[in-house]
Design a protein around this motif. Structure first.
Motif, PDB file in Angstrom:
ATOM      1  N   ASP A   3       0.854  -1.187   0.000  1.00 30.60           N
ATOM      2  CA  ASP A   3       0.000   0.000   0.000  1.00 30.60           C
ATOM      3  C   ASP A   3       0.896   1.244   0.000  1.00 30.60           C
ATOM      4  O   ASP A   3       1.712   1.432   0.899  1.00 30.60           O
ATOM      5  N   VAL A   4       0.730   2.079  -1.021  1.00 31.29           N
ATOM      6  CA  VAL A   4       1.584   3.265  -1.162  1.00 31.29           C
ATOM      7  C   VAL A   4       1.402   4.209   0.027  1.00 31.29           C
ATOM      8  O   VAL A   4       2.364   4.833   0.492  1.00 31.29           O
ATOM      9  N   ARG A   5       0.197   4.318   0.550  1.00 29.53           N
ATOM     10  CA  ARG A   5      -0.031   5.216   1.678  1.00 29.53           C
ATOM     11  C   ARG A   5       0.727   4.752   2.917  1.00 29.53           C
ATOM     12  O   ARG A   5       1.219   5.565   3.704  1.00 29.53           O
ATOM     13  N   ARG A   6       0.818   3.441   3.094  1.00 33.36           N
ATOM     14  CA  ARG A   6       1.598   2.928   4.217  1.00 33.36           C
ATOM     15  C   ARG A   6       3.088   3.147   3.995  1.00 33.36           C
ATOM     16  O   ARG A   6       3.844   3.382   4.942  1.00 33.36           O
ATOM     17  N   LEU A   7       3.503   3.075   2.748  1.00 30.81           N
ATOM     18  CA  LEU A   7       4.898   3.365   2.439  1.00 30.81           C
ATOM     19  C   LEU A   7       5.221   4.824   2.750  1.00 30.81           C
ATOM     20  O   LEU A   7       6.306   5.144   3.252  1.00 30.81           O
ATOM     21  N   GLN A   8       4.282   5.716   2.481  1.00 32.33           N
ATOM     22  CA  GLN A   8       4.467   7.127   2.841  1.00 32.33           C
ATOM     23  C   GLN A   8       4.587   7.301   4.350  1.00 32.33           C
ATOM     24  O   GLN A   8       5.359   8.123   4.832  1.00 32.33           O
ATOM     25  N   LEU A   9       3.832   6.500   5.083  1.00 31.96           N
ATOM     26  CA  LEU A   9       3.914   6.568   6.534  1.00 31.96           C
ATOM     27  C   LEU A   9       5.289   6.104   7.018  1.00 31.96           C
ATOM     28  O   LEU A   9       5.864   6.689   7.943  1.00 31.96           O
ATOM     29  N   LEU A  10       5.824   5.044   6.390  1.00 33.65           N
ATOM     30  CA  LEU A  10       7.178   4.580   6.750  1.00 33.65           C
ATOM     31  C   LEU A  10       8.206   5.667   6.480  1.00 33.65           C
ATOM     32  O   LEU A  10       9.123   5.887   7.278  1.00 33.65           O
ATOM     33  N   ALA A  23       2.871  10.704  14.130  1.00 35.82           N
ATOM     34  CA  ALA A  23       1.416  10.831  14.270  1.00 35.82           C
ATOM     35  C   ALA A  23       0.987  12.290  14.288  1.00 35.82           C
ATOM     36  O   ALA A  23      -0.006  12.672  13.657  1.00 35.82           O
ATOM     37  N   GLU A  24       1.747  13.129  15.001  1.00 31.01           N
ATOM     38  CA  GLU A  24       1.412  14.552  15.064  1.00 31.01           C
ATOM     39  C   GLU A  24       1.523  15.199  13.687  1.00 31.01           C
ATOM     40  O   GLU A  24       0.671  15.999  13.288  1.00 31.01           O
ATOM     41  N   ALA A  25       2.578  14.848  12.934  1.00 35.36           N
ATOM     42  CA  ALA A  25       2.781  15.436  11.608  1.00 35.36           C
ATOM     43  C   ALA A  25       1.684  15.024  10.637  1.00 35.36           C
ATOM     44  O   ALA A  25       1.280  15.806   9.777  1.00 35.36           O
ATOM     45  N   LEU A  26       1.195  13.793  10.773  1.00 35.04           N
ATOM     46  CA  LEU A  26       0.181  13.281   9.849  1.00 35.04           C
ATOM     47  C   LEU A  26      -1.233  13.472  10.364  1.00 35.04           C
ATOM     48  O   LEU A  26      -2.201  13.074   9.699  1.00 35.04           O
ATOM     49  N   ASN A  27      -1.355  14.042  11.586  1.00 31.21           N
ATOM     50  CA  ASN A  27      -2.664  14.304  12.183  1.00 31.21           C
ATOM     51  C   ASN A  27      -3.467  13.017  12.375  1.00 31.21           C
ATOM     52  O   ASN A  27      -4.666  12.953  12.081  1.00 31.21           O
ATOM     53  N   ARG A 138       4.735  17.230   2.064  1.00 34.99           N
ATOM     54  CA  ARG A 138       5.241  15.853   2.111  1.00 34.99           C
ATOM     55  C   ARG A 138       4.142  14.865   2.489  1.00 34.99           C
ATOM     56  O   ARG A 138       4.026  13.783   1.911  1.00 34.99           O
ATOM     57  N   SER A 139       3.319  15.248   3.471  1.00 33.13           N
ATOM     58  CA  SER A 139       2.291  14.340   3.981  1.00 33.13           C
ATOM     59  C   SER A 139       1.026  14.310   3.127  1.00 33.13           C
ATOM     60  O   SER A 139       0.152  13.479   3.360  1.00 33.13           O
ATOM     61  N   GLY A 140       0.915  15.223   2.159  1.00 34.72           N
ATOM     62  CA  GLY A 140      -0.266  15.256   1.301  1.00 34.72           C
ATOM     63  C   GLY A 140      -1.362  16.173   1.777  1.00 34.72           C
ATOM     64  O   GLY A 140      -2.405  16.281   1.126  1.00 34.72           O
ATOM     65  N   ARG A 141      -1.153  16.871   2.908  1.00 37.60           N
ATOM     66  CA  ARG A 141      -2.168  17.815   3.368  1.00 37.60           C
ATOM     67  C   ARG A 141      -2.241  19.036   2.470  1.00 37.60           C
ATOM     68  O   ARG A 141      -3.255  19.740   2.426  1.00 37.60           O
ATOM     69  N   LEU A 142      -1.150  19.330   1.773  1.00 39.67           N
ATOM     70  CA  LEU A 142      -1.118  20.364   0.746  1.00 39.67           C
ATOM     71  C   LEU A 142      -0.588  19.758  -0.542  1.00 39.67           C
ATOM     72  O   LEU A 142       0.261  18.866  -0.511  1.00 39.67           O
TER      73      LEU A 142
END
Length: 309
Positions: A3-10, A23-27, A138-142
């Motif tokens: 899962d690409v989203r999990r790879l982004q989390l790593l 967790a704080e950075a990714l909300n 980086r996290s995709g929020r923007l």
């Protein structure tokens, strides 16, 4: 299948070092981070993290995976851009972040222009300070961030980002109407302003860092007598004759404060305004529209008064 989203989390864990910071950075919650990491390890078939006290350390397998992550993420961004082009320019919401004066003088005029030229595009604007912008991209929020040169800007060549220059923003002297220097068309930073009382933001802010660095390079330390972060308050204080200020150009454009003059300064502070997006993405057509808005930012008047009541 990974899962690409999990790879982004790593990748975020590698960047932030701890589950709590990630967790704080990714909300999200720390437990959600731990659960997603466990799921990613199951997908990969190898351990990806090992616990050491409160910290999670990446394994060698995780490092191997992350070596490919930059390429994967960039290709995903290119695929998204290709799909948008295939759909005749129609796309979902593009999230744009910027510091406040960037919104007023760059983003808002750019989006007003795009409403006519690209009606299929939708934008969501979020105020994002320079210290937060890179992580939000980086996290995709923007999707796009209008930000400035500072210690928080990603280093040149960072594989996670694309950075496009917009403008070099100069800092101008803001003086009270009755000041002896008000009749001058331009000023010299050290010769004319070194002995003045200064109004400036608090240490640790981008404005303070830019101005003090320029002053130090010119050979003096500003005598700061008032510490104010809000630009409109600074103008009121200058208007009252309580000091002078060296302010970024985007801060005074469009304001109408009586009894204040703005003057260009030789050897002044400056900062670079850039559009930041993820590697592989294209910030067009927004980038071109923002550059067009930047080309229309006014410069200090050469007449006796730049701002008059």
């Amino acid at each position: 299948m990974i899962d690409v989203r999990r790879l982004q989390l790593l990748q975020a864990l590698d960047h932030h070092r701890t589950v709590a910071a990630t967790a704080e950075a990714l909300n999200v919650t720390p437990s959600a981070v731990s659960q997603q990491l466990a799921a990613l390890a199951k997908e990969a078939g190898v351990p990806l993290v090992e616990r050491q006290g409160r910290r999670f350390l990446l394994t060698g397998a995780a490092r191997v995976l992350l070596k490919r992550a930059h390429v994967i993420f960039a290709e995903m961004e290119r695929a998204t851009a290709d799909l948008a082009e295939y759909a005749d320019g129609d796309r979902g919401v593009v999230r744009v972040g910027s510091f406040s004066t960037g919104i007023s003088d760059l983003v808002a005029p750019a989006l007003a222009r795009l409403r006519g030229s690209h009606p299929g595009w939708n934008f969501e604007v979020v105020q994002a300070e320079p210290e937060d912008s890179a992580e939000m991209v980086r996290s995709g929020r923007l999707d796009v961030a209008v930000t400035m040169s500072s210690s928080h800007l990603p280093a040149a060549g960072d594989p996670d980002f694309r950075s496009d220059p917009v403008m070099v923003e100069l800092f101008d002297a803001i003086l009270p109407y009755q000041h002896p220097l008000a009749t001058r068309t331009s000023l010299h930073l050290a010769d004319d302003l070194a002995e003045e009382d200064w109004i400036m933001s608090a240490p640790g802010t981008a404005w303070h860092a830019c101005v003090t660095a320029a002053a130090n390079q010119a050979g003096f330390q500003p005598r700061v007598v008032h510490t104010v972060d809000d630009f409109s308050a600074v103008f009121s204080m200058v208007q009252a004759g309580l000091g002078v200020a060296l302010m970024p150009r985007l801060a005074w454009t469009g304001l109408n404060h009586p009894q204040i003059v703005v003057r260009g300064v030789r050897e002044t502070a400056r900062r670079h305004i850039v559009v930041l997006s993820r590697a592989g993405a294209t910030p067009e057509p927004l980038l071109t529209a923002i550059r067009e808005a930047a080309s229309k930012v006014p410069v200090p008047s050469v007449g006796p008064f730049a701002i008059a009541g």
